[in-house]
Design a protein around this motif. Structure first.
Motif, PDB file in Angstrom:
ATOM      1  N   TRP A   8     -16.398 -23.907 -48.196  1.00 26.26           N
ATOM      2  CA  TRP A   8     -16.504 -23.093 -46.982  1.00 26.26           C
ATOM      3  C   TRP A   8     -17.525 -23.664 -46.007  1.00 26.26           C
ATOM      4  O   TRP A   8     -17.236 -23.847 -44.826  1.00 26.26           O
ATOM      5  CB  TRP A   8     -16.860 -21.662 -47.340  1.00 26.26           C
ATOM      6  CG  TRP A   8     -17.121 -20.789 -46.134  1.00 26.26           C
ATOM      7  CD1 TRP A   8     -18.325 -20.484 -45.583  1.00 26.26           C
ATOM      8  CD2 TRP A   8     -16.147 -20.121 -45.323  1.00 26.26           C
ATOM      9  NE1 TRP A   8     -18.174 -19.665 -44.496  1.00 26.26           N
ATOM     10  CE2 TRP A   8     -16.850 -19.428 -44.310  1.00 26.26           C
ATOM     11  CE3 TRP A   8     -14.763 -20.035 -45.354  1.00 26.26           C
ATOM     12  CZ2 TRP A   8     -16.204 -18.664 -43.346  1.00 26.26           C
ATOM     13  CZ3 TRP A   8     -14.122 -19.268 -44.386  1.00 26.26           C
ATOM     14  CH2 TRP A   8     -14.827 -18.594 -43.402  1.00 26.26           C
ATOM     15  N   GLY A  44     -13.751 -31.800 -44.026  1.00 25.09           N
ATOM     16  CA  GLY A  44     -14.144 -30.943 -45.130  1.00 25.09           C
ATOM     17  C   GLY A  44     -14.138 -31.700 -46.444  1.00 25.09           C
ATOM     18  O   GLY A  44     -13.754 -32.875 -46.513  1.00 25.09           O
ATOM     19  N   SER A  64     -16.478 -26.931 -44.343  1.00 26.08           N
ATOM     20  CA  SER A  64     -15.393 -26.707 -43.373  1.00 26.08           C
ATOM     21  C   SER A  64     -15.886 -25.974 -42.134  1.00 26.08           C
ATOM     22  O   SER A  64     -15.403 -26.223 -41.018  1.00 26.08           O
ATOM     23  CB  SER A  64     -14.264 -25.911 -44.038  1.00 26.08           C
ATOM     24  OG  SER A  64     -13.665 -26.661 -45.073  1.00 26.08           O
ATOM     25  N   GLN A  65     -16.846 -25.061 -42.292  1.00 24.39           N
ATOM     26  CA  GLN A  65     -17.380 -24.366 -41.127  1.00 24.39           C
ATOM     27  C   GLN A  65     -18.184 -25.297 -40.226  1.00 24.39           C
ATOM     28  O   GLN A  65     -18.199 -25.122 -39.000  1.00 24.39           O
ATOM     29  CB  GLN A  65     -18.258 -23.194 -41.575  1.00 24.39           C
ATOM     30  CG  GLN A  65     -17.480 -22.065 -42.228  1.00 24.39           C
ATOM     31  CD  GLN A  65     -16.323 -21.592 -41.375  1.00 24.39           C
ATOM     32  OE1 GLN A  65     -16.518 -20.942 -40.364  1.00 24.39           O
ATOM     33  NE2 GLN A  65     -15.107 -21.910 -41.778  1.00 24.39           N
ATOM     34  N   SER A  71     -11.865 -20.514 -47.825  1.00 25.63           N
ATOM     35  CA  SER A  71     -12.226 -21.745 -48.532  1.00 25.63           C
ATOM     36  C   SER A  71     -11.027 -22.294 -49.301  1.00 25.63           C
ATOM     37  O   SER A  71     -10.828 -23.514 -49.377  1.00 25.63           O
ATOM     38  CB  SER A  71     -13.404 -21.500 -49.479  1.00 25.63           C
ATOM     39  OG  SER A  71     -13.082 -20.558 -50.480  1.00 25.63           O
ATOM     40  N   ASN A 109      -5.591 -27.396 -39.834  1.00 32.89           N
ATOM     41  CA  ASN A 109      -6.377 -26.269 -40.337  1.00 32.89           C
ATOM     42  C   ASN A 109      -7.546 -25.964 -39.418  1.00 32.89           C
ATOM     43  O   ASN A 109      -8.342 -26.827 -39.114  1.00 32.89           O
ATOM     44  CB  ASN A 109      -6.881 -26.544 -41.747  1.00 32.89           C
ATOM     45  CG  ASN A 109      -7.822 -27.724 -41.813  1.00 32.89           C
ATOM     46  OD1 ASN A 109      -9.037 -27.564 -41.702  1.00 32.89           O
ATOM     47  ND2 ASN A 109      -7.276 -28.923 -41.981  1.00 32.89           N
ATOM     48  N   SER A 110      -7.584 -24.739 -38.962  1.00 36.48           N
ATOM     49  CA  SER A 110      -8.713 -24.239 -38.188  1.00 36.48           C
ATOM     50  C   SER A 110      -8.484 -22.760 -37.913  1.00 36.48           C
ATOM     51  O   SER A 110      -7.368 -22.351 -37.568  1.00 36.48           O
ATOM     52  CB  SER A 110      -8.857 -24.988 -36.864  1.00 36.48           C
ATOM     53  OG  SER A 110      -9.853 -24.381 -36.061  1.00 36.48           O
ATOM     54  N   GLU A 119     -15.554 -26.837 -38.211  1.00 35.29           N
ATOM     55  CA  GLU A 119     -15.097 -25.881 -37.193  1.00 35.29           C
ATOM     56  C   GLU A 119     -16.068 -25.853 -36.008  1.00 35.29           C
ATOM     57  O   GLU A 119     -15.650 -25.896 -34.848  1.00 35.29           O
ATOM     58  CB  GLU A 119     -14.992 -24.475 -37.795  1.00 35.29           C
ATOM     59  CG  GLU A 119     -13.828 -24.280 -38.749  1.00 35.29           C
ATOM     60  CD  GLU A 119     -12.539 -23.892 -38.034  1.00 35.29           C
ATOM     61  OE1 GLU A 119     -12.444 -24.069 -36.804  1.00 35.29           O
ATOM     62  OE2 GLU A 119     -11.621 -23.420 -38.723  1.00 35.29           O
ATOM     63  N   TYR A 141      -8.811 -23.947 -46.616  1.00 31.91           N
ATOM     64  CA  TYR A 141      -9.363 -25.228 -46.186  1.00 31.91           C
ATOM     65  C   TYR A 141      -9.129 -26.301 -47.255  1.00 31.91           C
ATOM     66  O   TYR A 141      -8.810 -27.454 -46.940  1.00 31.91           O
ATOM     67  CB  TYR A 141     -10.859 -25.100 -45.923  1.00 31.91           C
ATOM     68  CG  TYR A 141     -11.221 -24.434 -44.620  1.00 31.91           C
ATOM     69  CD1 TYR A 141     -10.786 -24.956 -43.402  1.00 31.91           C
ATOM     70  CD2 TYR A 141     -12.015 -23.290 -44.598  1.00 31.91           C
ATOM     71  CE1 TYR A 141     -11.131 -24.342 -42.205  1.00 31.91           C
ATOM     72  CE2 TYR A 141     -12.362 -22.677 -43.405  1.00 31.91           C
ATOM     73  CZ  TYR A 141     -11.915 -23.203 -42.211  1.00 31.91           C
ATOM     74  OH  TYR A 141     -12.246 -22.595 -41.031  1.00 31.91           O
ATOM     75  N   PHE A 195      -1.720 -23.430 -43.272  1.00 30.48           N
ATOM     76  CA  PHE A 195      -3.113 -23.050 -43.471  1.00 30.48           C
ATOM     77  C   PHE A 195      -3.242 -21.525 -43.541  1.00 30.48           C
ATOM     78  O   PHE A 195      -3.818 -20.973 -44.494  1.00 30.48           O
ATOM     79  CB  PHE A 195      -3.955 -23.616 -42.331  1.00 30.48           C
ATOM     80  CG  PHE A 195      -5.374 -23.110 -42.284  1.00 30.48           C
ATOM     81  CD1 PHE A 195      -6.303 -23.519 -43.232  1.00 30.48           C
ATOM     82  CD2 PHE A 195      -5.789 -22.240 -41.281  1.00 30.48           C
ATOM     83  CE1 PHE A 195      -7.619 -23.063 -43.180  1.00 30.48           C
ATOM     84  CE2 PHE A 195      -7.106 -21.792 -41.226  1.00 30.48           C
ATOM     85  CZ  PHE A 195      -8.017 -22.207 -42.184  1.00 30.48           C
TER      86      PHE A 195
END
Length: 435
Positions: free
Chosen positions: A218, A85, A221-222, A324, A337-338, A225, A327, A349
């Motif tokens: 966001w 991220g 990071s997505q 967000s 983090n997840s 993921e 993250y 997290f």
């Protein structure tokens, strides 16, 4: 080789990748990010733009779309190519003082936004069925929190995708009122309004609402993921042969998400322009106030659609705001983090998600003025968006982060243009504040 002869890892990889082979499966980070941008606080901004300036602000949506698209594609590519991220990449390659300042301000702005959004949702439900606004606001905050904490990421993403349909309420609202489409088309491409401190402030507000730092964090990071959820995928800098397919998906997903976001913003401005603005109602403080003002003008159906849209978009936006922030904090301090992890496996997290949401909901019980809160949130977002965007542009062009997959010249030009426009908007905001 037949499926019976595949090894277990090959079968797992194929099963993980299968959902993304469908058209709907290819939509995810970009769609959710774009839809979350039309949160209740954004609805209030767009409503004010339409009520105060009529068709005079519709052009801003046409301008924000390509700029928003460019910067969000860049954030998505940073996440997918590097496998990290934005906060993690900043921590790995830049001074910690810069990282902590950005993440701290992001957390503050997001908590204020959560407070404003849950308050707006509580107000909207009170308008529909009556009852205690503060209790509803807390209930919405807790509902969002429970969904994030206790539902695994892949299932939760499906819920968020369905929540994007709540934005269709604003498309449907347009169908309930008379629209002079010829004049709308003309004023969209050839606006007519007086340049003043008020109009400049509104332009800045629209840009600040549309291009927000939490969306950058966001979406990047997505992508990470989704990368971790696919057993057959790797960070693209280590598997460049996967890049063409993934870049095509990112472009389509983000274009649809940002297009949807800007289309809804356009319809909100349009609806309030032909109803509230036409009736001389030119001052709107909250999204719930906009819905309430619609009731005697456009009728019960338009009022109900507008109000339900506030609740639907709030349920979509709160997880993005809290997520967000989490993250960003996790990346800054190198925490696990997840959203796919169980809470006990990523306590810090999830702790940020819980803290941000609870504080945001609790602020509804304080004397905090939600309008002033949104104003200062916009100021903070404006201040930090420019250095973050500039930093993203540098990161996306660095082989140390992107390997051989640095962004193209065309995307680099669009990203820098977006950064310059946002910097100009922030400068204009401070200029209007000074005078």
């Amino acid at each position: 080789m037949s499926s019976e002869q595949d090894t277990e890892p090959q079968q797992a990889a194929r099963q993980a990748a299968a959902p993304s082979d469908t058209w709907l499966g290819k939509l995810g980070p970009g769609l959710i990010t774009g839809a979350a941008d039309d949160d209740p606080s954004g609805i209030a901004t767009y409503s004010q733009a339409g009520a105060q300036f009529g068709f005079g602000m519709l052009w801003t949506v046409c301008l924000t779309f390509p700029l928003m698209l460019g910067i969000q594609v860049i954030s998505a590519k940073i996440g997918r190519v590097s496998g990290h991220g934005l906060a993690t990449n900043i921590r790995r390659h830049y001074p910690k003082s810069l990282l902590y300042a950005i993440v701290g301000l992001l957390l503050l702005a997001n908590v204020i936004n959560i407070a404003a959004d849950v308050a707006a949702m509580g107000d909207a439900l009170t308008l529909i069925i009556g009852g205690p606004t503060h209790l509803y606001a807390v209930g919405f905050g807790l509902l969002s929190l429970l969904l994030q904490v206790f539902i695994p990421y892949q299932q939760y993403v499906r819920i968020l995708k369905w929540l994007t349909l709540g934005l269709l309420a604003y498309v449907a609202t347009v169908l309930t009122v008379h629209i002079p489409w010829g004049e709308v088309a003309l004023r969209t491409v050839w606006p007519r309004f007086a340049w003043s401190a008020a109009s400049v402030t509104m332009i800045v507000a629209v840009f600040g609402t549309t291009i927000s730092p939490y969306l950058f964090f966001w979406q990047a990071s997505q992508e990470v993921e989704d990368l971790q959820a696919d057993a057959g995928a790797q960070a693209l800098r280590r598997a460049p042969e996967q890049a063409p397919r993934q870049f095509q998906r990112i472009k389509m997903d983000t274009a649809i998400g940002m297009g949807f976001s800007n289309l809804v913003a356009f319809f909100i401005m349009l609806t309030t322009a032909v109803t509230l603005g036409a009736q001389g109602i030119t001052h709107i403080d909250t999204s719930a106030q906009a819905a309430s003002a619609l009731r005697p003008i456009a009728g019960e159906f338009a009022f109900a659609l507008f109000s339900l849209g506030i609740i639907g978009t709030g349920l979509l936006a709160i997880p993005v705001l809290a997520g967000s922030a989490a993250y960003a904090m996790a990346g800054a301090f190198h925490w696990k983090n997840s959203l796919e992890l169980a809470p006990r496996a990523a306590k810090k997290f999830y702790g940020i998600i819980v803290t941000a949401t609870v504080i945001g909901a609790a602020l509804c019980f304080t004397p905090l003025d939600p309008i002033k809160a949104l104003y200062w949130s916009a100021v903070i977002n404006g201040v930090i968006s420019v250095p973050i965007m500039a930093l993203m542009m540098v990161m996306a062009s660095r082989p140390a982060i992107m390997g051989t997959l640095t962004i193209s010249r065309r995307l680099r030009a669009l990203g820098w243009l977006s950064t310059i426009v946002m910097a100009t908007a922030v400068l204009a905001m401070f200029t209007t504040m000074a005078f």
